[in-house]
Design a protein around this motif. Structure first.
Motif, PDB file in Angstrom:
ATOM      1  N   GLU A 286       0.838  -1.204   0.000  1.00  4.35           N
ATOM      2  CA  GLU A 286       0.000   0.000   0.000  1.00  4.35           C
ATOM      3  C   GLU A 286       0.871   1.252   0.000  1.00  4.35           C
ATOM      4  OE1 GLU A 286      -1.731   1.387   3.485  1.00  4.35           O
ATOM      5  OE2 GLU A 286      -3.561   2.113   2.526  1.00  4.35           O
ATOM      6  N   GLU A 287       1.915   1.224   0.822  1.00  2.00           N
ATOM      7  CA  GLU A 287       2.805   2.384   0.887  1.00  2.00           C
ATOM      8  C   GLU A 287       3.583   2.519  -0.429  1.00  2.00           C
ATOM      9  OE1 GLU A 287       5.173   2.121   4.428  1.00  2.00           O
ATOM     10  OE2 GLU A 287       6.300   3.929   3.882  1.00  2.00           O
ATOM     11  N   ALA A 288       3.974   1.390  -0.999  1.00  2.00           N
ATOM     12  CA  ALA A 288       4.695   1.415  -2.282  1.00  2.00           C
ATOM     13  C   ALA A 288       3.813   2.047  -3.353  1.00  2.00           C
ATOM     14  CB  ALA A 288       5.096   0.004  -2.680  1.00  2.00           C
ATOM     15  N   LEU A 289       2.532   1.736  -3.302  1.00  2.00           N
ATOM     16  CA  LEU A 289       1.616   2.303  -4.297  1.00  2.00           C
ATOM     17  C   LEU A 289       1.507   3.814  -4.129  1.00  2.00           C
ATOM     18  CD1 LEU A 289      -1.744   1.065  -5.594  1.00  2.00           C
ATOM     19  CD2 LEU A 289      -1.739   3.223  -4.396  1.00  2.00           C
ATOM     20  N   ARG A 290       1.297   4.263  -2.890  1.00  2.00           N
ATOM     21  CA  ARG A 290       1.084   5.709  -2.660  1.00  2.00           C
ATOM     22  C   ARG A 290       2.333   6.497  -3.022  1.00  2.00           C
ATOM     23  NH1 ARG A 290       0.485   7.972   1.924  1.00  2.00           N
ATOM     24  NH2 ARG A 290       1.233   6.240   3.187  1.00  2.00           N
TER      25      ARG A 290
ATOM     26  N   LEU B 177      17.337  15.331  -7.340  1.00  2.00           N
ATOM     27  CA  LEU B 177      16.714  14.469  -6.328  1.00  2.00           C
ATOM     28  C   LEU B 177      15.908  15.302  -5.334  1.00  2.00           C
ATOM     29  CD1 LEU B 177      16.272  11.676  -5.097  1.00  2.00           C
ATOM     30  CD2 LEU B 177      18.378  11.955  -3.809  1.00  2.00           C
ATOM     31  N   LYS B 178      16.499  16.433  -4.932  1.00  2.00           N
ATOM     32  CA  LYS B 178      15.809  17.312  -3.974  1.00  2.00           C
ATOM     33  C   LYS B 178      14.468  17.774  -4.535  1.00  2.00           C
ATOM     34  CE  LYS B 178      19.007  19.920  -1.153  1.00  2.00           C
ATOM     35  NZ  LYS B 178      19.878  21.069  -1.255  1.00  2.00           N
ATOM     36  N   LEU B 179      14.525  18.185  -5.814  1.00  2.00           N
ATOM     37  CA  LEU B 179      13.324  18.688  -6.476  1.00  2.00           C
ATOM     38  C   LEU B 179      12.250  17.588  -6.593  1.00  2.00           C
ATOM     39  CD1 LEU B 179      12.699  21.447  -7.665  1.00  2.00           C
ATOM     40  CD2 LEU B 179      13.517  20.643  -9.885  1.00  2.00           C
ATOM     41  N   VAL B 180      12.697  16.396  -6.983  1.00  2.00           N
ATOM     42  CA  VAL B 180      11.756  15.271  -7.129  1.00  2.00           C
ATOM     43  C   VAL B 180      11.122  14.950  -5.781  1.00  2.00           C
ATOM     44  CG1 VAL B 180      11.602  12.786  -7.591  1.00  2.00           C
ATOM     45  CG2 VAL B 180      12.857  14.272  -9.164  1.00  2.00           C
ATOM     46  N   LYS B 181      11.941  14.978  -4.724  1.00  2.00           N
ATOM     47  CA  LYS B 181      11.413  14.646  -3.391  1.00  2.00           C
ATOM     48  C   LYS B 181      10.396  15.691  -2.944  1.00  2.00           C
ATOM     49  CE  LYS B 181      14.526  11.597  -1.112  1.00  2.00           C
ATOM     50  NZ  LYS B 181      15.271  11.314   0.066  1.00  2.00           N
ATOM     51  N   ARG B 182      10.725  16.975  -3.217  1.00  2.00           N
ATOM     52  CA  ARG B 182       9.808  18.042  -2.799  1.00  2.00           C
ATOM     53  C   ARG B 182       8.463  17.897  -3.531  1.00  2.00           C
ATOM     54  NH1 ARG B 182      11.555  23.429  -4.530  1.00  2.00           N
ATOM     55  NH2 ARG B 182      13.573  22.810  -3.734  1.00  2.00           N
ATOM     56  N   GLU B 183       8.559  17.713  -4.850  1.00  2.00           N
ATOM     57  CA  GLU B 183       7.339  17.581  -5.667  1.00  2.00           C
ATOM     58  C   GLU B 183       6.528  16.340  -5.229  1.00  2.00           C
ATOM     59  OE1 GLU B 183       6.693  19.785  -8.126  1.00  2.00           O
ATOM     60  OE2 GLU B 183       5.148  18.770  -9.353  1.00  2.00           O
ATOM     61  N   THR B 184       7.235  15.237  -4.930  1.00  2.00           N
ATOM     62  CA  THR B 184       6.549  13.998  -4.501  1.00  2.00           C
ATOM     63  C   THR B 184       5.767  14.254  -3.214  1.00  2.00           C
ATOM     64  OG1 THR B 184       8.320  12.666  -5.452  1.00  2.00           O
ATOM     65  CG2 THR B 184       6.908  11.579  -3.849  1.00  2.00           C
ATOM     66  N   LYS B 185       6.413  14.952  -2.290  1.00  2.00           N
ATOM     67  CA  LYS B 185       5.788  15.234  -0.994  1.00  2.00           C
ATOM     68  C   LYS B 185       4.513  16.042  -1.194  1.00  2.00           C
ATOM     69  CE  LYS B 185       8.012  15.930   3.429  1.00  2.00           C
ATOM     70  NZ  LYS B 185       9.089  16.612   4.107  1.00  2.00           N
ATOM     71  N   GLU B 186       4.611  17.045  -2.087  1.00  2.00           N
ATOM     72  CA  GLU B 186       3.421  17.889  -2.332  1.00  2.00           C
ATOM     73  C   GLU B 186       2.290  17.065  -2.929  1.00  2.00           C
ATOM     74  OE1 GLU B 186       4.492  21.392  -4.599  1.00  2.00           O
ATOM     75  OE2 GLU B 186       5.917  21.965  -3.007  1.00  2.00           O
ATOM     76  N   ILE B 187       2.644  16.197  -3.897  1.00  2.00           N
ATOM     77  CA  ILE B 187       1.599  15.378  -4.536  1.00  2.00           C
ATOM     78  C   ILE B 187       0.961  14.453  -3.497  1.00  2.00           C
ATOM     79  CG2 ILE B 187       1.199  13.547  -6.237  1.00  2.00           C
ATOM     80  CD1 ILE B 187       3.387  14.893  -7.972  1.00  2.00           C
ATOM     81  N   MET B 188       1.791  13.841  -2.642  1.00  2.00           N
ATOM     82  CA  MET B 188       1.245  12.923  -1.627  1.00  2.00           C
ATOM     83  C   MET B 188       0.366  13.687  -0.654  1.00  2.00           C
ATOM     84  SD  MET B 188       4.376  10.319  -0.899  1.00  2.00           S
ATOM     85  CE  MET B 188       3.530   9.155   0.154  1.00  2.00           C
ATOM     86  N   HIS B 189       0.769  14.910  -0.348  1.00  2.00           N
ATOM     87  CA  HIS B 189       0.003  15.742   0.579  1.00  2.00           C
ATOM     88  C   HIS B 189      -1.359  16.089  -0.027  1.00  2.00           C
ATOM     89  CE1 HIS B 189      -1.064  19.455   2.778  1.00  2.00           C
ATOM     90  NE2 HIS B 189      -0.654  18.703   3.796  1.00  2.00           N
TER      91      HIS B 189
END
Ligand code: FAD
Length: 465
Positions: free
Chosen positions: A419-423, A451-463
């Motif tokens: 489930e976490e892998a999917l999200r 990597l920093k940019l991808v992580k930031r964008e990922t966090k926003e999308i998950m949020h």
């Protein structure tokens, strides 16, 4: 001495035989019943998924039962996808940028035999072949079987009954037919089916193409894949619509049509398949579907595991791995609840905690497997997808502790749930594709910045999700 139970397991496939082995190791008395003949004593059917991709979650289950090393002897490592384009070019897209992360091609019957041998070696396991379960008396944990050798009916029972009888489960069917409780069931079929074919070994037992990869010929709607076998051959699987397409199972109805289709779409594979037309018409066409159901247990007496509870399409190579992970999760819950001295195990609690813990994960891998169907047949050939894979492989190579692609989260990271892998995986994919598409990850940018940019964008999308 704890009070151990008599456990009746229906279905001695991959999940049922590992489960029998593990529960016997825990001291239970096991009766394992299988509808087919003993596969160690008969010749195998052609065209029935004869090899599978085994990865970390599955290996963990095998390790738990002490058979990982025996299974590894049957494995051929596959380091990545070997993509074959229409122009007969090939390139290897690695599964991971981290060293030592690969998946394995393993023989289905070979692995099943390892599990049956290990289970049968224990004095508290009895295996009965050629007995097909017809109905289950759910409150009694008893089932009626047909003995295919004598045509007689036999009733067997246990303190509990575990249904590991695969995607077409008779145990699940009994739950569905039972009127006294609500049972939800869905079965979603793809419009594609599959057929298994073969690239034979060379005359001296060698491989006709690169051995250590999962070969893919992505063609938009259709797809061909090939996994290596220990004898030098490859099992080839064609995924094709049943109908309503220029080339489909319905209209590939003569040897000439089949050869014409392969000549057009997979000419380099055709050159390696001398028996194509014969195999195409001899081997069955199989359907591809997702089964979801709930509840998985009834009366604290009967429980479904493996494909019987959650059959998925094969595009993540996770059905068997998930079924082996079922055994790990079940075992962890047993550690918590199994009977203390002289008491009986509270199976009802074990079953309901198991389902509460596991169902969200098997639903997630079912959805991920359908995602991967589209990724494999269409996206692997697209330049945008290839850019994304290149970047992710670089992240994993340079920052192995910090980045896991969606594929790696599912396949190589057994410590996070499906489930976490999917999200996380879906959010990462979206982030990288958006950033590449918007030109925000130029070649000149240092990898760490990317990597920093991808992580930031990922966090926003998950949020936002
Ligand atoms: P099964 O392996 O189906 O075993 C069920 C057993 O129960 C069988 O032995 C059957 O004979 C027996 N049985 C059935 N009905 C009865 C009955 N009424 N009474 C008694 N016995 C019965 N997974 C991966 O992890 N990696 C892969 O690469 C992969 N590739 C796949 C490719 C294809 C084309 C397909 C179709 C599946 C693939 N899978 C893969 C999925 C994998 O095969 C299944 O998830 C796995 O076999 C599930 O194990 P199981 O024991 O639950 O079911």
């Amino acid at each position: 001495m704890n009070k151990k139970d008599n456990i009746l397991i229906v279905g001695a496939g991959l999940c049922g035989s590992l489960l029998a082995l593990r529960l016997a190791q825990r001291g239970h008395q096991i009766t394992l019943v299988e509808k087919r003949p003993d596969l160690r004593k008969v010749t195998q059917d052609a065209g029935r998924s004869i090899n599978l991709a085994l990865s970390d979650r599955g290996l963990r289950g095998l390790r738990l039962a002490g058979v990982e090393e025996a299974a590894k002897k049957l494995c051929i490592p596959m380091n990545g996808r070997m993509i074959h384009d229409r122009e007969n070019n090939t390139f290897l897209s690695k599964y991971s940028g981290r060293k030592n992360e690969f998946i394995n091609s393993v023989s289905r019957p070979g692995l099943n035999m390892v599990l049956l041998d290990a289970a049968e070696a224990l004095p508290n396991v009895k295996i009965i072949f050629n007995h097909g379960c017809e109905t289950v008396d759910l409150p009694q944990a008893s089932a009626t079987f047909k003995n295919y050798e004598t045509n007689e009916e036999v009733t067997l029972s246990g303190d509990i009954l575990l249904g590991t009888d695969g995607a077409g489960s008779a145990v699940r069917q009994s739950m569905f037919m039972h009127k006294k409780f609500l049972f939800s069931f869905s079965q979603d079929w793809l419009t594609h089916g599959y057929k298994e074919l073969e690239i034979p070994a060379t005359n001296d037992g060698g491989y006709r193409t690169y051995k250590n990869a999962l070969h893919i010929w992505p063609r938009g709607e259709d797809m061909l894949i090939a996994l290596p076998n220990l004898d030098g051959s490859f099992t080839v699987t064609l995924f094709l619509p049943y109908k309503n397409s220029d080339y489909c199972f319905e209209n590939l109805n003569t040897p000439e049509r089949v050869t014409e289709y392969f000549q057009k779409e997979f000419p380099d594979a055709l050159a390696l398949m001398p028996n194509l037309a014969e195999e195409f018409f001899n081997n069955p066409t199989g359907p591809l579907g997702t089964v979801k159901c709930s509840p998985w247990s009834t009366y604290g007496k009967t429980l479904l595991l493996g494909d019987a509870a959650h059959a998925i399409v094969p595009f993540y190579g996770q059905g068997m791995n998930a079924s082996f992970e079922d055994v790990v999760v079940f075992d962890e819950i047993l550690d918590k609840y199994e009977a203390k001295k002289d008491e009986k195990t509270d199976w009802e609690t074990v079953f309901s905690e198991y389902e509460a813990n596991r169902k969200k994960d098997t639903d997630a891998i079912a959805d991920l497997a359908v995602d991967n169907f589209h990724e494999m047949k269409e996206h692997t050939a697209s330049p945008l997808f290839q850019k994304k894979r290149k970047l992710e492989t670089a992240f994993e190579a340079e920052f192995p502790q910090e980045y896991y692609s969606k594929y790696s989260l599912v396949t190589f990271n057994e410590h996070i749930s499906y489930e976490e892998a999917l999200r996380k995986g879906r959010a990462q994919d979206k982030a990288i594709l958006n950033l590449i598409d918007d030109g925000k990850l130029p070649e000149s940018m240092p990898l760490q910045e990317k990597l920093k940019l991808v992580k930031r964008e990922t966090k926003e999308i998950m949020h936002d999700d």
